[in-house]
Every structure is written in structure tokens, then in C-alpha cells.
Write an enzyme that holds these catalytic residues in place. Structure first.
Site, PDB file in Angstrom:
ATOM      1  N   MET A 154       0.825  -1.208   0.000  1.00 41.39           N
ATOM      2  CA  MET A 154       0.000   0.000   0.000  1.00 41.39           C
ATOM      3  C   MET A 154       0.860   1.258   0.000  1.00 41.39           C
ATOM      4  O   MET A 154       0.637   2.182   0.787  1.00 41.39           O
ATOM      5  CB  MET A 154      -0.935  -0.002   1.205  1.00 41.39           C
ATOM      6  CG  MET A 154      -2.315  -0.522   0.895  1.00 41.39           C
ATOM      7  SD  MET A 154      -3.184   0.557  -0.253  1.00 41.39           S
ATOM      8  CE  MET A 154      -4.800  -0.174  -0.197  1.00 41.39           C
ATOM      9  N   GLY A 155       1.849   1.276  -0.869  1.00 43.27           N
ATOM     10  CA  GLY A 155       2.657   2.476  -1.037  1.00 43.27           C
ATOM     11  C   GLY A 155       2.000   3.423  -2.017  1.00 43.27           C
ATOM     12  O   GLY A 155       0.775   3.446  -2.161  1.00 43.27           O
ATOM     13  N   ARG A 156       2.821   4.177  -2.736  1.00 40.09           N
ATOM     14  CA  ARG A 156       2.278   5.219  -3.608  1.00 40.09           C
ATOM     15  C   ARG A 156       1.485   4.620  -4.770  1.00 40.09           C
ATOM     16  O   ARG A 156       0.445   5.161  -5.161  1.00 40.09           O
ATOM     17  CB  ARG A 156       3.408   6.103  -4.121  1.00 40.09           C
ATOM     18  CG  ARG A 156       4.153   6.824  -2.998  1.00 40.09           C
ATOM     19  CD  ARG A 156       5.068   7.907  -3.524  1.00 40.09           C
ATOM     20  NE  ARG A 156       6.067   7.403  -4.444  1.00 40.09           N
ATOM     21  CZ  ARG A 156       6.863   8.186  -5.173  1.00 40.09           C
ATOM     22  NH1 ARG A 156       6.755   9.501  -5.084  1.00 40.09           N
ATOM     23  NH2 ARG A 156       7.766   7.662  -5.992  1.00 40.09           N
ATOM     24  N   THR A 235       2.370  -5.671 -11.665  1.00 39.58           N
ATOM     25  CA  THR A 235       3.045  -4.562 -12.350  1.00 39.58           C
ATOM     26  C   THR A 235       4.190  -4.047 -11.483  1.00 39.58           C
ATOM     27  O   THR A 235       4.636  -2.922 -11.637  1.00 39.58           O
ATOM     28  CB  THR A 235       2.060  -3.410 -12.646  1.00 39.58           C
ATOM     29  OG1 THR A 235       1.442  -2.988 -11.413  1.00 39.58           O
ATOM     30  CG2 THR A 235       0.978  -3.850 -13.616  1.00 39.58           C
ATOM     31  N   SER A 236       4.675  -4.887 -10.583  1.00 39.52           N
ATOM     32  CA  SER A 236       5.687  -4.495  -9.611  1.00 39.52           C
ATOM     33  C   SER A 236       7.062  -5.019 -10.007  1.00 39.52           C
ATOM     34  O   SER A 236       7.808  -4.348 -10.706  1.00 39.52           O
ATOM     35  CB  SER A 236       5.284  -5.005  -8.222  1.00 39.52           C
ATOM     36  OG  SER A 236       6.212  -4.615  -7.250  1.00 39.52           O
ATOM     37  N   ARG A 237       7.400  -6.252  -9.591  1.00 44.80           N
ATOM     38  CA  ARG A 237       8.670  -6.879  -9.927  1.00 44.80           C
ATOM     39  C   ARG A 237       8.427  -8.364 -10.176  1.00 44.80           C
ATOM     40  O   ARG A 237       7.735  -9.030  -9.400  1.00 44.80           O
ATOM     41  CB  ARG A 237       9.699  -6.714  -8.792  1.00 44.80           C
ATOM     42  CG  ARG A 237      10.237  -5.303  -8.637  1.00 44.80           C
ATOM     43  CD  ARG A 237      11.088  -4.892  -9.831  1.00 44.80           C
ATOM     44  NE  ARG A 237      11.681  -3.564  -9.672  1.00 44.80           N
ATOM     45  CZ  ARG A 237      11.120  -2.445 -10.045  1.00 44.80           C
ATOM     46  NH1 ARG A 237       9.895  -2.465 -10.581  1.00 44.80           N
ATOM     47  NH2 ARG A 237      11.733  -1.280  -9.899  1.00 44.80           N
ATOM     48  N   GLU A 266      13.865 -10.672 -18.121  1.00 41.23           N
ATOM     49  CA  GLU A 266      13.403  -9.730 -19.149  1.00 41.23           C
ATOM     50  C   GLU A 266      14.524  -9.441 -20.144  1.00 41.23           C
ATOM     51  O   GLU A 266      15.676  -9.247 -19.717  1.00 41.23           O
ATOM     52  CB  GLU A 266      12.923  -8.423 -18.497  1.00 41.23           C
ATOM     53  CG  GLU A 266      11.734  -8.632 -17.587  1.00 41.23           C
ATOM     54  CD  GLU A 266      11.220  -7.355 -16.943  1.00 41.23           C
ATOM     55  OE1 GLU A 266      11.726  -6.258 -17.293  1.00 41.23           O
ATOM     56  OE2 GLU A 266      10.318  -7.429 -16.093  1.00 41.23           O
ATOM     57  N   HIS A 285       6.961  -4.721 -19.699  1.00 43.16           N
ATOM     58  CA  HIS A 285       7.431  -3.804 -18.653  1.00 43.16           C
ATOM     59  C   HIS A 285       7.223  -2.343 -19.080  1.00 43.16           C
ATOM     60  O   HIS A 285       8.161  -1.537 -19.101  1.00 43.16           O
ATOM     61  CB  HIS A 285       8.907  -4.058 -18.332  1.00 43.16           C
ATOM     62  CG  HIS A 285       9.281  -3.616 -16.949  1.00 43.16           C
ATOM     63  ND1 HIS A 285      10.304  -4.174 -16.231  1.00 43.16           N
ATOM     64  CD2 HIS A 285       8.761  -2.643 -16.129  1.00 43.16           C
ATOM     65  CE1 HIS A 285      10.419  -3.585 -15.052  1.00 43.16           C
ATOM     66  NE2 HIS A 285       9.484  -2.655 -14.963  1.00 43.16           N
TER      67      HIS A 285
END
Length: 326
Positions: A154-156, A235-237, A266, A285
């Protein structure tokens, strides 16, 4: 002879287009490159005093630093330096300035996340593939309205996804409650322990930083605890998810769909089973690759380099370990 600044991986050519470099070109030899660093001439690397890197596209290993004996400063776009051999940097007394102030991904990554959710529930990927091959498929989708969205991180980014999901699509949003005190943003949303969140959420969206805690977090055991028929969005890592376990659970039908913008390796290998699965939404990405991001990358790097040359680069913008030496 002017000192040299090398800008790596400007594949889109958008960094070079920014006018903020014009003043610096009066005092620096600035070179923009699209080819991989291992194909760049030794004499070009050897002369470089300054280096701008675009996120984690290129690994800066000890072997790279050996080829760059004059390097003094790395302008690292984004707020992380996963790809840099930090031991070598410390030994060489090289500064790393981070572009923590960038704001455009706070919009672009959540937008892509929501787009993947919409594509998953409305089966847009399957529909497009079928129509392109001459078919007219009978597909039945669902809506996001009223569905439970579980957010890990729950960051930005995660808090913005939560806001959009709740206000625009009337989704029920819950977040991961970690052990101990949790003072992260997004306090308006119920916090659940991970197993409960996984078992009860229709969609799981990952927005965690890559760390020892998050790496491999979504392993086979955790993916199996997800609600049958659930959707996973990442959509993070890529390294947060056990890719093979995800493939197996998608094939078995335990999970209905995955939306992936990031991968363990990747570019995604051409023989990856993910490329062949019609219940997987793939993008290369691109959550952060919008024009506004490249504009900010350039302007922050230009500002930091100017500050460095004037001896006024704030220590708050340096990678933490560097503060012990400067």
C-alpha cells in the site's frame, strides 16, 4: 577536453530530445546510446566521468566498472539501485544520485494495473486473439463492480490503485496486514493477514518493492491459497512471483487469469509458456514507459548533475551507503 557523460539505454530516444541538456553540452561531451553496454567501445567507457542509467535495464557489474576507471557519479533514474554492484561502487568511491522525486509513474503504473484488471474480467485478450484469427467467440465476462481487490503493497502505487478501484468501480478493497505496527499509506482500507487476503480476494494486485522479504513471496504455497478462479496482476517486480508455479495454476484452472508487466527474466524468453497461454495478459514492462516519465528522468538528472558540478548535490538524493563516505 570536455568531461564525458554517457547516457545508457535511451532506446526510445526521448532522453536525448530533452532540451535540459543544451546548457550542459557547453561544458560536457554528452553521448546517448541505445546499444547494450557490452557492445560499447572501450575508449568511450574509459573516458566517462559521469553515467546516467535508466532504471534497472542494464546490470552495472564489476566488469563494467573495470572498463570505466574515470567514473565519478552515476545518475540513477528511479529510487532503486538493484542492478548496481554496490560493493564495487563503495570501493571506488563512486556517488549514486537517485531520482526519487519522479511522479509520473504514480499515474502510469496504476493506470496499467487497472487496464489489466479490466482486460482480465472482460476477456479482452482472448477476444482480440480470436477475432484476429477470423473467429467470433462467445465470451462471457464479469464486471469489477463489487468485487474484492486485495492489494499487497500500500505504497504510492498501491494506494492509488485502491482509490481508483473503490471510487471508479465500486470495488471492495482490502490490504495486506503485516505483523507489527503498520503505518503505511492507505489506512482507509481494511487490513487482512496474508492468507485471509489471498483466500477471499477476487483479484490480487502486487505493488511491493523487491526486497529479501518480497522476493519469491508469491510462491506455489501462496498462489494455491488464492481464491479459486481469482486473478493475479503484477506490475511491480517479476521476482516476487514463482513464475513456474503461476503457469501450473493457470493451466490447472485454479487461477483464471494473470496480468503481467514484469517477469523473472526480461525480455521474456521466446519459449516461455506464458507467451502461449490465452488466459495471460502480457506487456513488456511498460508500466513506467510513458513520455512524461522520460521527461522527468531527464530533468532530474540534469538538475542533479548541475548541482554536483557546483558542489551542491544534496546528500538526501544519494544512495544511503554513499553518505558514509562523503
Amino acid at each position: 577536453m570536455k568531461p564525458t557523460l554517457i547516457v545508457l539505454d535511451d532506446w526510445e530516444g526521448l532522453i536525448a530530445q530533452n532540451t535540459c541538456w543544451d546548457k550542459l553540452k557547453e561544458i560536457l561531451n554528452i553521448q546517448f546510446f541505445k546499444e547494450p553496454i557490452d557492445r560499447m567501445p572501450d575508449n568511450v567507457l574509459a573516458d566517462a566521468w559521469y553515467l546516467m542509467t535508466i532504471r534497472e535495464r542494464t546490470a552495472l557489474t564489476r566488469e563494467v566498472f573495470v572498463r570505466m576507471p574515470a567514473l565519478k557519479l552515476i545518475l540513477q533514474t528511479g529510487g532503486h539501485a538493484y542492478h548496481i554492484d554496490q560493493t564495487e561502487v563503495q570501493n571506488r568511491n563512486i556517488l549514486i544520485a537517485l531520482g526519487r522525486r519522479i511522479n509520473a509513474p504514480l499515474v502510469s503504473v496504476p493506470e496499467l494495473t487497472i487496464a489489466m484488471m479490466l482486460s482480465a474480467v472482460h476477456k479482452l485478450s482472448q477476444a482480440q486473439q480470436a477475432i484476429r484469427t477470423g473467429k467470433w467467440p462467445l465470451l462471457t465476462g464479469k464486471t469489477l463492480n463489487g468485487r474484492r481487490l486485495g492489494i499487497l503493497g500500500m505504497g504510492r502505487h498501491g494506494s492509488r490503485v485502491a482509490h481508483i478501484a473503490k471510487t471508479a468501480f465500486n470495488m471492495e478493497v482490502v490490504a495486506w496486514k503485516r505483523s507489527g505496527v503498520d503505518n503505511s499509506p492507505g489506512g482507509d482500507y481494511p487490513r487482512l493477514h496474508l492468507d485471509e487476503l489471498l483466500a477471499t480476494s477476487d483479484i490480487i494486485s502486487l505493488h511491493l518493492r523487491l526486497s529479501e522479504e518480497s522476493k519469491g513471496l508469491m510462491n506455489k504455497e501462496k498462489l494455491q491459497k488464492m481464491k479459486p478462479g481469482a486473478i493475479l496482476i503484477n506490475t511491480s517486480r517479476g521476482e516476487i512471483v514463482d513464475e513456474q508455479a503461476l503457469i501450473d495454476l493457470l493451466k490447472s484452472g485454479h487461477l483464471s487469469t494473470a496480468g503481467l508487466d514484469v517477469f523473472n527474466k526480461e525480455p521474456l524468453p521466446v519459449d516461455s509458456p506464458l507467451r502461449m497461454m490465452d488466459n495471460v495478459i502480457l506487456s513488456p514492462h511498460i508500466g513506467w514507459t510513458v513520455e512524461e516519465v522520460f521527461q522527468e528522468f531527464s530533468e532530474i538528472a540534469c538538475t542533479q548533475l548541475n548541482q554536483y558540478l557546483l558542489g551542491k548535490l544534496p546528500q538526501s538524493e544519494l544512495l544511503e551507503f554513499a553518505l558514509n563516505k562523503h
